[in-house]
Design an enzyme around this catalytic site. Structure first.
Site, PDB file in Angstrom:
ATOM      1  N   ARG A   1       5.253  -2.654   0.011  1.00  0.00           N
ATOM      2  CA  ARG A   1       5.505  -3.727   1.168  1.00  0.00           C
ATOM      3  C   ARG A   1       5.798  -3.739   2.379  1.00  0.00           C
ATOM      4  NH1 ARG A   1      12.552  -3.503  -1.776  1.00  0.00           N
ATOM      5  NH2 ARG A   1      11.435  -1.939  -2.260  1.00  0.00           N
TER       6      ARG A   1
ATOM      7  N   CYS B   1       8.673   2.616   2.048  1.00  0.00           N
ATOM      8  CA  CYS B   1       9.340   0.808   0.808  1.00  0.00           C
ATOM      9  C   CYS B   1       9.806   1.564  -0.077  1.00  0.00           C
ATOM     10  CB  CYS B   1       9.053  -0.105   0.589  1.00  0.00           C
ATOM     11  SG  CYS B   1       6.876  -0.286   0.056  1.00  0.00           S
TER      12      CYS B   1
END
Lengths: 343, 151
Positions: free
Chosen positions: A294, A289
């Protein structure tokens, strides 16, 4: 020392009390465990059984809010809150939960890296966590940061670490108890274990070697395409170029979460990652990410819920790839071609 | 460098001094207090999100708008909206509200852009989160500039 339980310094035994000692007995550590703590530890707190979890590859990695509420007082269970918002824990948290901040606790302050074994041992020991403790992590934003903490725990091989399905938001939405009282656990001994990155962590050169196998970009579609998201005279993001790693499929991380923050069921997850993103059974996958938080969430989904054995999180992610010299990127909504081998 | 040596209004300088006089855990506690003291939107703005501008650099939803009063000093009223589950963002907004609200437009425009870095939170708060506060300040200044140009 022939075993951790019998060979404990008496002071440490006094501080931790009978709770840990009894879990050692339960585990049968006494005569079989060598000085190294890397052996297999049976979960002290039995895994939750329910229909939704049973469909996942590793149901023992999740607990529900119902289960946690019923097991909060269990011996050898420590609840950890890990949030994006550094002050959220202080506004109220699950009774007994300790706070671990990904930024100040898990990152090395001087090297862009995670803390080492000694720092990890000191951190966990200070939170009342032993190597055998069942750790349940939860946090804000559908467990985005909680999954990151879980991934870092996994770098150190902590055996029994689980996520609270639905995280902080679901616990609160259900009107469950919160407290602002900060627990002060007695310090316990956590062994110094070497961090083992290779199985679940990818570095930039690993991504080059990986080309030809699936990559998942879990950022937003705007970040993936490289479209500008800031207007002139507004503060700019820290990355020089916008776009994605060539050939990476776009699956924003939050698609794995339902509206209430819980993980989507197995069937829905299969449709997203196998149907849409084209992953096949047995694929080796790298997820990334912006800085690796994430994508830890997606790593959890692929590894523990869908059962992909070989999944790595590229935590250098876009802040490294997007700025690195002589590293190709692709702009726009299409994945783009696998680049030719270097040299 | 002392705060008073810069173009920092007294009410903001006092807050910065408070932060700087503390150790890190206390600074976070103070930020939490600011998050609690951030006033709600007034009636004429509440429930009208289209009247506010989102600060997209913040990792949690934060909206702001301002009104410039009549008179030669052009006093600025600043309004923030952020959910309770975003205490850090609310805390930053609370600092800016208490530090800047009601001041003349020219004074706010003269506030140095690096004020967020002066709170002594750069270790505890990630650069990205601090950038959210810088973005609030930048947007406040831009809204003032735009509003004056529109007159």
């Amino acid at each position: 020392m022939s075993s951790r339980c019998n060979g404990l310094p008496s002071l440490w035994r006094m501080m931790t009390g009978a709770k840990v000692v009894s879990s050692c007995l339960w585990l049968g550590w006494a005569e079989t465990t060598p000085d190294e703590w890397k052996g297999f530890a049976m979960p002290v707190v039995a895994a939750e059984q329910n229909e939704k979890f049973a469909a996942y590859a590793h149901p023992e990695r999740l607990v529900s809010t119902d289960w946690l509420a019923a097991n909060l007082d269990a011996d050898s269970l420590v609840v950890v809150e890990s949030n994006e918002d550094i002050l959220l824990y202080e506004t109220g948290h699950i009774p007994g939960a300790v706070k671990i901040d990904w930024h100040t606790d898990l990152n090395d302050a001087l090297t862009r890296d995670y803390i080492d074994g000694e720092a990890f041992a000191a951190l966990l020991g200070s939170k009342g966590i032993t190597r055998e403790t069942t750790v349940v992590i939860y946090g804000d934003k559908s467990n985005w940061w909680a999954a990151y903490a879980l991934w870092v725990f996994t770098l150190f091989g902590h055996e029994d670490v689980r996520l609270l399905d639905g995280g902080r938001d679901k616990w609160i939405a259900e009107g469950r108890e919160l407290t602002t009282e900060t627990p002060k656990p007695a310090a316990v001994e956590y062994p110094v274990v070497e961090r083992r990155d290779e199985a679940i962590r990818a570095f930039l050169p690993d991504v080059f070697e990986h080309f030809g196998k699936p990559l998942i970009d879990v950022r937003s579609p705007e970040e993936y395409s490289g479209e500008r998201t800031t207007m002139p005279a507004y503060p700019e993001e820290g990355t020089l170029r916008g776009g994605h790693i060539p050939s990476a499929a776009s699956v924003p991380w939050a698609r794995a979460a339902a509206a209430d923050g819980t993980f989507r069921n197995r069937e829905e997850l299969e449709a997203i990652y196998k149907g849409e993103a084209g992953l096949n059974e047995g694929d080796e996958v790298i997820a990334y990410c912006r800085i690796g938080e994430r994508s830890s969430h997606t790593w959890f989904v692929l590894k523990h819920l869908l059962g992909f054995e070989n999944v790595r999180n590229y935590d250098g992610s876009w802040t490294e790839w997007g700025n690195a010299v002589r590293v190709p990127i692709v702009k726009g909504a299409e994945p783009g071609e696998v680049p030719a081998a270097r040299r | 460098m002392t705060v008073s040596a810069q173009n920092i209004p007294a009410q903001l300088a006092e807050i910065i001094d408070d932060f700087q006089a503390m150790e890190e855990p206390e600074r976070l506690q103070l930020l939490l207090e600011f998050s609690r003291s951030l006033p709600d939107l007034p009636e004429h703005l509440a429930g009208q999100p289209e009247l506010l501008e989102q600060v997209v650099e913040c990792q949690s939803p934060l909206f702001l708008t301002l009104e410039i009063g009549d008179g030669p000093e052009e006093p600025v009223e600043i309004y923030f909206s952020a959910p309770p589950e975003a205490p850090t963002t609310r805390g930053f907004a609370g600092v800016l509200h208490e530090g800047l609200n009601g001041l003349p437009a020219a004074e706010i425009l003269a506030v140095p852009d690096d004020v967020p870095e002066q709170l002594g939170l750069t270790r505890a708060i990630t650069p990205l989160r601090l950038r959210g506060m810088s973005a609030m300040l930048a947007r406040i200044k831009r809204q003032i500039t735009d509003a004056r140009a529109a007159v």
